[in-house]
Scaffold this active site. Sequence first.
Site, PDB file in Angstrom:
ATOM      1  N   GLU A  38      43.031  43.294  52.621  1.00  0.00           N
ATOM      2  CA  GLU A  38      43.290  44.496  52.948  1.00  0.00           C
ATOM      3  C   GLU A  38      43.591  45.283  51.980  1.00  0.00           C
ATOM      4  O   GLU A  38      41.917  45.530  51.694  1.00  0.00           O
ATOM      5  CB  GLU A  38      44.680  44.909  51.620  1.00  0.00           C
ATOM      6  N   LYS A 108      52.527  48.499  55.444  1.00  0.00           N
ATOM      7  CA  LYS A 108      52.765  46.976  53.997  1.00  0.00           C
ATOM      8  C   LYS A 108      53.849  48.205  54.143  1.00  0.00           C
ATOM      9  O   LYS A 108      54.216  48.929  53.787  1.00  0.00           O
ATOM     10  CB  LYS A 108      51.709  47.667  53.033  1.00  0.00           C
ATOM     11  N   CYS A 141      49.223  41.806  51.433  1.00  0.00           N
ATOM     12  CA  CYS A 141      49.215  40.772  50.204  1.00  0.00           C
ATOM     13  C   CYS A 141      50.741  40.910  49.082  1.00  0.00           C
ATOM     14  O   CYS A 141      51.292  40.371  49.529  1.00  0.00           O
ATOM     15  CB  CYS A 141      48.757  42.769  49.164  1.00  0.00           C
TER      16      CYS A 141
HETATM   17  C1  ACM Z   1      48.580  43.768  46.045  1.00  0.00           C
HETATM   18  O1  ACM Z   1      49.036  43.753  46.876  1.00  0.00           O
HETATM   19  N1  ACM Z   1      46.972  44.876  46.551  1.00  0.00           N
HETATM   20  C2  ACM Z   1      48.638  43.166  44.808  1.00  0.00           C
END
Ligand code: ACM
Length: 262
Positions: A38, A108, A141
């Site tokens: 990420e 995301k 993530c």
């Molecule tokens: C995250 O979503 N970077 C923990």
Amino acid sequence: MKIALAQFRPEFGESDRNIERLLRLCKENPADLYILPELAYTGYQFVSQEEVHALADSVHSRRIEAFRNAAKELDACLIFGFPELAGAVIYNSALAVLSDGREYLYRKTHLFYKETLYFSPGDTGFPVFEYRGARIGMAICFDWFFPESFRTLALKGADIIAHCSNLVLPYCQTADFAAAVQNRVFIATVNRVGAEQREDEQLAFTGESVLVSPKGEYLLRGPIEDEAVLVAEIDPEAARNKSINPYNEVFKMRRPGMYTLQ
Ligand code: ACM
């Protein structure tokens, strides 16, 4: 399919230098599919909206073009996280760039901690695309914390979940076992390493990138603190058999009508 997990330690704010080093690491390790963390080349711990804006890139930027060129040069697919400038909005995104010129964008869905201050929640849903006989799904993530994320990708036909991460909690690498087994998919959680001290807060990233098979085997596990490009050969077809015995085909026997709250 040869899959490479590029566990990396970006230097905060040094995008160009990070990209150069990250792509060099990839070029030293031939593979068909490279999964990067990420926010792979900016660093993670932003402290103001202005800072995120200064480091964000549109998909048309020269930095993203460097990844497109690398996909062609490596004759591979690269999936990497970056802060995406889209008009007036910034998403925490991942882009898949393919050697044949195709690309797939994921924004995301579940923002973690202070990301909620700086990024807009994603609006793309979870993409799945085909490359060299493998169906590849994308997640970022904290999405892992919501079982619906990986389930949705598996139901959409993903064989491999490319999970670009900057993990700070200690659970995911273990939880991937259950998610891989329940969904009968490969999960590649590609994490970063190192720590960032910005203003009065330090975040330490947990490294230990993992590749887990549909049977819960840990095919790869990276170091906790060091950079590493981990490579394994996988057969994506292994994710297509959802039977755990002749009586239980776990996707066909799902009962969504029983999963209501009434
Ligand atoms: C995250 O979503 N970077 C923990």
